[in-house]
Design a protein around this motif. Structure first.
Motif: not given
Length: 520
Positions: A256-274, A349-352, A407-413
């Motif tokens: 759905g709308p916004g899911a690609i951005t939610a995935y990419q931005n959550a992945y960016a948050v995930f990468q910062v501390p590493f 937030g859920l994907v993060v 929920d697919i984007v959550v499943g990606v995480a």
């Protein structure tokens, strides 16, 4: 270099935040923009990016040491090859833009697809700009000049941040239908102008260093066949990573709308501390690790790897807890601005939070793979990376088939967390066979103590969130207050539990990062 890296990464993250505020987190417009802007990076990494550090830099170094002219002609020929080769790749990619968009985002509407194709044809020339920038930066490094390549990404981010702020100032549309030709041109040309600025700084610095900039019509004589042979296993690793990225983006597009951005931005948050913390540990550990491997001193290789993993895990665990417990507050604080849709911020937030479960295994997996590289083995980590990618792709496909669309984007995480956990286990098992042992008892004990301490920290943070929720108002201010108090409570709980359990790695963090002290 450290200051430049931190500044560049901070600006890069700020760029994501500004674009989300300007284009609207959760809008089809931002999803189209992000997919179009992903394509040049993906094609560049697939064609050339993965080979830069592991192949091109050593060849440039050898030419600088052995050629009578200090490798100048060799570097000119290599730079010329990049211009000609990546120029051709760019033209092919631009012609195939519709196919590339369909490959990455089969769930797009016709309106989104058309915009993504239009933007990608402006963005795909970045392939050439990235290649020239990277090659010129490598030549600078060989000549002992490090500043410009480290600061160049900052120029890119500053330009794009400016574009986002201008878009906000002129009241740019958050809907595709309301997008004017001027707004489209601002986004299209402005984004690529950032990469041009990055390239221009590096090329300017190369010219200032005294290197004669010259394109040679005949770039032969740079051992293209040797580059191809050396790059085989590296290419497999890059292809595997890009296949997982493609599968994750495709699955998110179905959510759905916004899911690609939610995935990419959550992945960016995930990468910062590493990037900021774990890479520092690896940087402190790698030189001595390589020297020990060259001397066939496997005991010290084992000790260095064990210490690096234990220290990194002890540091990353409380950050992972913060992501899991405070994912909603992190998303609101970073992305709940401008035209962002509250529903998408909540989804982000859920994907993060789910990506938080992947942080510790990803860190251990990446560090242990350095053991193979120190042993000059690129084949084994490439095969393991391919397996990790296969698990992640299978998880993304399963999420698309089995989960409701929302929920697919959550499943990606979840797929990422499963893939990196499997990768950590596989890497540890294979490395143990190669070295005879990997200090397994101490690693298991540390991981168990970290798990218990992290659980204590998570409980403290969750109690703080529960206590504050009725007292604070939803939104940015409330999220900031909740995040601050809960993070302090969670960290205090983690440190207290760690001290009770005798988690010595917490005391070794600073000294290991600075000087890489060997374990006793």
């Amino acid at each position: 270099m450290a200051i430049a890296t931190l500044a560049s990464r901070t600006a890069g993250f700020l760029r994501i935040v500004v674009l989300a505020a300007a284009l609207g987190l959760g809008t089809r417009l931002l999803d189209s923009y992000n997919v179009a802007n992903t394509l040049p990076n993906a094609v560049y990494e697939l064609v050339f990016g993965g080979a830069m550090a592991s192949i091109v830099v050593p060849l440039l170094t050898r030419a600088a040491l052995t050629e009578p002219d200090g490798g100048v002609v060799y570097a000119q020929r290599l730079l010329s090859l990049m211009v000609y080769g990546l120029g051709a790749v760019t033209l092919v990619a631009m012609a195939g833009a519709p196919w590339l968009v369909d490959l990455y985002a089969p769930g797009f509407t016709a309106e989104q697809r058309n915009l993504a194709i239009l933007l990608s044809r402006y963005f795909l020339p970045q392939i050439l700009f990235y290649g020239v920038s990277a090659t010129a930066g490598a030549v600078l490094n060989i000549r002992g000049r490090f500043a410009a390549p480290m600061w160049a990404p900052l120029c890119n981010s500053v330009v794009v941040i400016g574009v986002g702020l201008i878009y906000l100032a002129v009241g740019g549309s958050t809907g595709i239908a309301g997008l004017t030709p001027g707004q489209t041109t601002l986004l299209a040309i402005g984004t690529s102008a950032g990469v041009v600025a990055q390239m221009a700084l590096v090329v300017w610095a190369l010219a200032r260093s005294g290197f004669p900039l010259r394109l040679r019509l005949d770039p032969r004589g740079i051992a293209i066949r040797r580059i191809g042979r050396l790059g085989g296993w590296v290419l497999l690793s890059v292809v595997a990573a890009q296949v997982l990225l493609t599968a994750a983006t495709r699955a998110a597009s179905l959510s759905g709308p916004g899911a690609i951005t939610a995935y990419q931005n959550a992945y960016a948050v995930f990468q910062v501390p590493f990037a900021v913390i774990a890479l520092s540990v690896m940087t402190a550990m790698l030189p001595r690790l390589s020297r020990s491997a060259a001397r066939r001193d496997h005991e010290h290789v084992i000790g260095d790897l064990s210490l690096a993993v234990r220290v990194a895990v002890a540091v990353m665990a409380p950050i992972a807890v913060a992501m899991v417990v405070l994912g909603q507050q992190i998303a609101t604080l970073l992305f709940g601005h401008g035209h962002s849709a509250p529903a998408t911020v909540s989804l982000l937030g859920l994907v993060v939070a789910v990506f938080g479960f992947a942080l510790v295994p990803f860190t251990g997996y990446m560090i242990l793979q350095r053991g193979f590289y120190a042993l000059q083995d690129t084949r084994t980590p490439a095969l393991i990376t391919a397996g990790v990618s296969a698990i992640g792709v299978a998880g993304c496909v399963a999420a698309g088939w089995l989960l409701p669309s929302a929920d697919i984007v959550v499943g990606v995480a979840v797929a990422y967390a499963a893939a990196y956990t499997a990768g950590l286990v596989a890497t540890a098992v294979v490395l143990r066979r190669r070295l005879g042992r990997i200090d397994g008892h101490r690693l298991v004990r540390t991981h168990f103590h970290v798990l218990v301490a992290a659980a204590a920290g998570a409980a403290c943070a969750a109690l703080a969130v529960r206590a504050l929720t009725p007292l604070v108002t939803p939104g940015w201010t409330g999220s900031l207050l909740t995040l601050t108090v809960a993070a302090v409570a969670g960290f205090a709980g983690y440190v207290a539990a760690g001290r009770l359990l005798g988690l010595a790695e917490l005391r070794q963090v600073v000294t290991t990062a600075m000087s890489g002290i060997r374990p006793t």
